[in-house]
Scaffold this active site. Sequence first.
Site, PDB file in Angstrom:
ATOM      1  N   HIS A   1      39.329  41.719  41.877  1.00 16.93           N
ATOM      2  CA  HIS A   1      39.199  42.618  40.721  1.00 16.93           C
ATOM      3  C   HIS A   1      37.799  43.164  40.552  1.00 16.93           C
ATOM      4  O   HIS A   1      37.616  44.135  39.808  1.00 16.93           O
ATOM      5  CB  HIS A   1      39.538  41.862  39.438  1.00 16.93           C
ATOM      6  CG  HIS A   1      40.989  41.801  39.156  1.00 16.93           C
ATOM      7  ND1 HIS A   1      41.530  40.952  38.232  1.00 16.93           N
ATOM      8  CD2 HIS A   1      42.016  42.490  39.687  1.00 16.93           C
ATOM      9  CE1 HIS A   1      42.828  41.116  38.210  1.00 16.93           C
ATOM     10  NE2 HIS A   1      43.152  42.032  39.089  1.00 16.93           N
TER      11      HIS A   1
ATOM     12  N   LYS B   1      34.513  44.979  40.278  1.00 16.24           N
ATOM     13  CA  LYS B   1      34.210  46.411  40.389  1.00 16.24           C
ATOM     14  C   LYS B   1      32.702  46.553  40.295  1.00 16.24           C
ATOM     15  O   LYS B   1      32.109  46.352  39.238  1.00 16.24           O
ATOM     16  CB  LYS B   1      34.934  47.179  39.285  1.00 16.24           C
ATOM     17  CG  LYS B   1      36.456  47.147  39.484  1.00 16.24           C
ATOM     18  CD  LYS B   1      37.208  47.426  38.223  1.00 16.24           C
ATOM     19  CE  LYS B   1      38.711  47.506  38.482  1.00 16.24           C
ATOM     20  NZ  LYS B   1      39.301  46.275  39.044  1.00 16.24           N
TER      21      LYS B   1
ATOM     22  N   HIS C   1      40.834  50.189  29.444  1.00 18.95           N
ATOM     23  CA  HIS C   1      40.899  49.420  30.680  1.00 18.95           C
ATOM     24  C   HIS C   1      39.610  48.597  30.782  1.00 18.95           C
ATOM     25  O   HIS C   1      39.389  47.843  31.707  1.00 18.95           O
ATOM     26  CB  HIS C   1      41.072  50.347  31.900  1.00 18.95           C
ATOM     27  CG  HIS C   1      41.393  49.618  33.163  1.00 18.95           C
ATOM     28  ND1 HIS C   1      40.467  49.409  34.161  1.00 18.95           N
ATOM     29  CD2 HIS C   1      42.531  49.014  33.576  1.00 18.95           C
ATOM     30  CE1 HIS C   1      41.028  48.725  35.134  1.00 18.95           C
ATOM     31  NE2 HIS C   1      42.283  48.469  34.809  1.00 18.95           N
TER      32      HIS C   1
ATOM     33  N   LYS D   1      37.138  45.615  29.496  1.00 14.26           N
ATOM     34  CA  LYS D   1      37.356  44.260  29.016  1.00 14.26           C
ATOM     35  C   LYS D   1      36.043  43.768  28.431  1.00 14.26           C
ATOM     36  O   LYS D   1      35.008  43.812  29.119  1.00 14.26           O
ATOM     37  CB  LYS D   1      37.758  43.292  30.140  1.00 14.26           C
ATOM     38  CG  LYS D   1      39.078  43.608  30.811  1.00 14.26           C
ATOM     39  CD  LYS D   1      38.916  44.544  31.958  1.00 14.26           C
ATOM     40  CE  LYS D   1      40.194  44.667  32.761  1.00 14.26           C
ATOM     41  NZ  LYS D   1      40.502  46.018  33.176  1.00 14.26           N
TER      42      LYS D   1
HETATM   43  C1  K8G Z   1      42.580  46.167  38.027  1.00 13.05           C
HETATM   44  C2  K8G Z   1      43.104  45.398  35.285  1.00 13.05           C
HETATM   45  C3  K8G Z   1      43.990  44.928  36.387  1.00 13.05           C
HETATM   46  C4  K8G Z   1      45.067  44.110  36.092  1.00 13.05           C
HETATM   47  C5  K8G Z   1      45.860  43.636  37.112  1.00 13.05           C
HETATM   48  C6  K8G Z   1      45.578  43.987  38.422  1.00 13.05           C
HETATM   49  C7  K8G Z   1      44.518  44.809  38.708  1.00 13.05           C
HETATM   50  C8  K8G Z   1      43.714  45.286  37.693  1.00 13.05           C
HETATM   51  N1  K8G Z   1      46.360  43.483  39.485  1.00 13.05           N
HETATM   52  O1  K8G Z   1      41.903  45.409  35.450  1.00 13.05           O
HETATM   53  O2  K8G Z   1      43.601  45.739  34.231  1.00 13.05           O
HETATM   54  O3  K8G Z   1      45.868  42.821  40.367  1.00 13.05           O
HETATM   55  O4  K8G Z   1      47.563  43.667  39.511  1.00 13.05           O
HETATM   56  O5  K8G Z   1      42.543  47.299  37.562  1.00 13.05           O
HETATM   57  O6  K8G Z   1      41.712  45.748  38.782  1.00 13.05           O
END
Ligand code: K8G
Length: 623
Positions: free
Chosen positions: A280, A282, A508, A510
């Site tokens: 995840h 970024k 989106h 957090k």
């Molecule tokens: C993402 C999020 C998110 C949630 C779930 C998944 C990826 C992400 N996933 O950040 O809300 O692995 O399914 O955007 O990285």
Amino acid sequence: MSQDSLHGKWTVSSSDDDDDGENLPPSGTTTSNSSQPAASIHDLPRSATPPSTKLEPVTVEVKPEPVASSVPLLFIGSEARQMAAANQLNPVKYETSPSLAGKHKQEVADGSGWALSDSDDDDKVDVKGKGAAPKRKPPSPKAKKAKVENERPPSPHGRLYYIDEPEDFFETSVPCLNDIYRFYLNKVTGLDRKYNCGALHIRDILSPLFGTLKESVQFNYCFDLAWMVEQYPPEFRNRPVLIVHGDKREAKARLVKQAQPFPHIKFCQAKLDIAFGTHHTKMMLLWYEEGFRVIILTSNLIRADWYQKTQGLWMSPLFPRLPEGSSASAGESPTFFKRDLLEYLAAYRAPELEECIQRIKEHDLSEARVYLVGSTPGRYVGSDMERWGHLRLRKLLCDHTEAIPGDETWPVIGQFSSIGSMGLDKTKWLAGEFQRTMTTLGKSSVRSDPPMHLLYPSVEDVRTSLEGYPAGGSLPYSIQTAQKQLWLHSYFHRWKADATGRSHAMPHIKTFMRVSPDFTQLAWFLITSANLSKAAWGALEKNNTQVMVRSYELGVLYVPSAFSMKTFPVQKNPFPVSSSTSSGFPVPFDLPPTPYSTKDQPWIWNIPYNQAPDTHGNVWIPS
Ligand code: K8G
């Protein structure tokens, strides 16, 4: 654009100990709003999205059944998102009546349409078996196949959805930036320009105003490489890019294929050895003639994530090169940012990252004022338990914050876009373990139990958002997870952000923080990729002697002591951003948070919403 780049992906959670409700997306597709002008051809979605359909007329478009007229029921890893996305490429039309929605609802409610495993015991999960042969759903008797009408990108919106940004949208204005915290929101298309002042689009971040780019490293979860390349200024467009991702097997092959037209793109696959873990994190590492910069953010590298969602980022100062012959310990920040970034990168144990690790050592990161809070997959014991996840946050809060008189009444606020499975009651993880971290302030052993407000969009928030129901494609909380933890929903508060103009730009981002009872002061603030899940934050095991973390996550923690402050004042009116120095922290949503009313429901992405149309006149009918 190759079809292989047209993917969105979601990870299927298959264990109670698992991740963010990253569940199998329902099949179906989105009807595009033809009243909006066509934009880029790279309309890549972030997710394989359940469909929204026009309320009127009654003809709905649905995703075609994939090979053999059947829908794979169980996907593993990012292949899930890719498979489902591929399904959106060739929508077929079929006639239906409004009552179909009710039929689908029944199917979903009784679970017959879904085969998500909900094992409580990870060790029992046979990952290999699951990944190998997806189960198949019997074709719907009502679904009549028709000829493929036209090709469509697997976008939650459709190719015609995106409206072009206004002329001045991409004007990067550095002086507008509030430099104390270096915390920024993204620009949102469709907002009054004052709300985008001081906000950053990816094109701003990559603009020459921030440095003369030589090379970059992009850590992320979901990529549209053709779109990504376009975001770089033309003069930097062919400079080497290293993509750090977590894709395996077919998903990896598709990602690599996306890069075929771009020989300057190379890859580094992050190892993910624990089931249901995801990459995840970024982060951008931007290497300039002038030095280098780190960006830690919440947006995937796909257009939909930079369009009408609320995202956040921390941009480092420019880190200059150290003088030749500097010692290994030189260039450290008061927050040990250099050591911690190197430790995070070392955890990948990836030869592709070696060069970048060496180069970071040659730079001066002393101006960083934030603490790095990462997660990397593994089972950790002893002092290693405090390296990652919530125990890392607990250690930082213990060491670098101080008790405040009356802090037992200071609420915790957690705000996120996805929710994992947390067990039968709050004692299993949330209150027992996570809340203990969130309420840590200094070394005081007095354990208080202040309120915890959890912010997650309601159905109404999503319905009335700029994107409408398709925004829910990035809020992957499944009915299967939700119905097992109804107790959690009593903590829920709405997504409201009038002060930042972002009430209708679904989060989106957090964020987690501790705030004074009158909501004017912060004891600390965290922006991160981590959602509310055990996979992201880690869960204690073996009588609390071990912590298990599934995913890679990354965020930055702001503590007042690193800014020579006792607390951060909350900035009352963050917009328009003024260049005058304000020490207020720009909390991205309205305070105090608004609790759900008895009528409010948390957004759940795989059940239908057909009672009221969204902002584009569509309803949401997963099939
Ligand atoms: C993402 C999020 C998110 C949630 C779930 C998944 C990826 C992400 N996933 O950040 O809300 O692995 O399914 O955007 O990285």
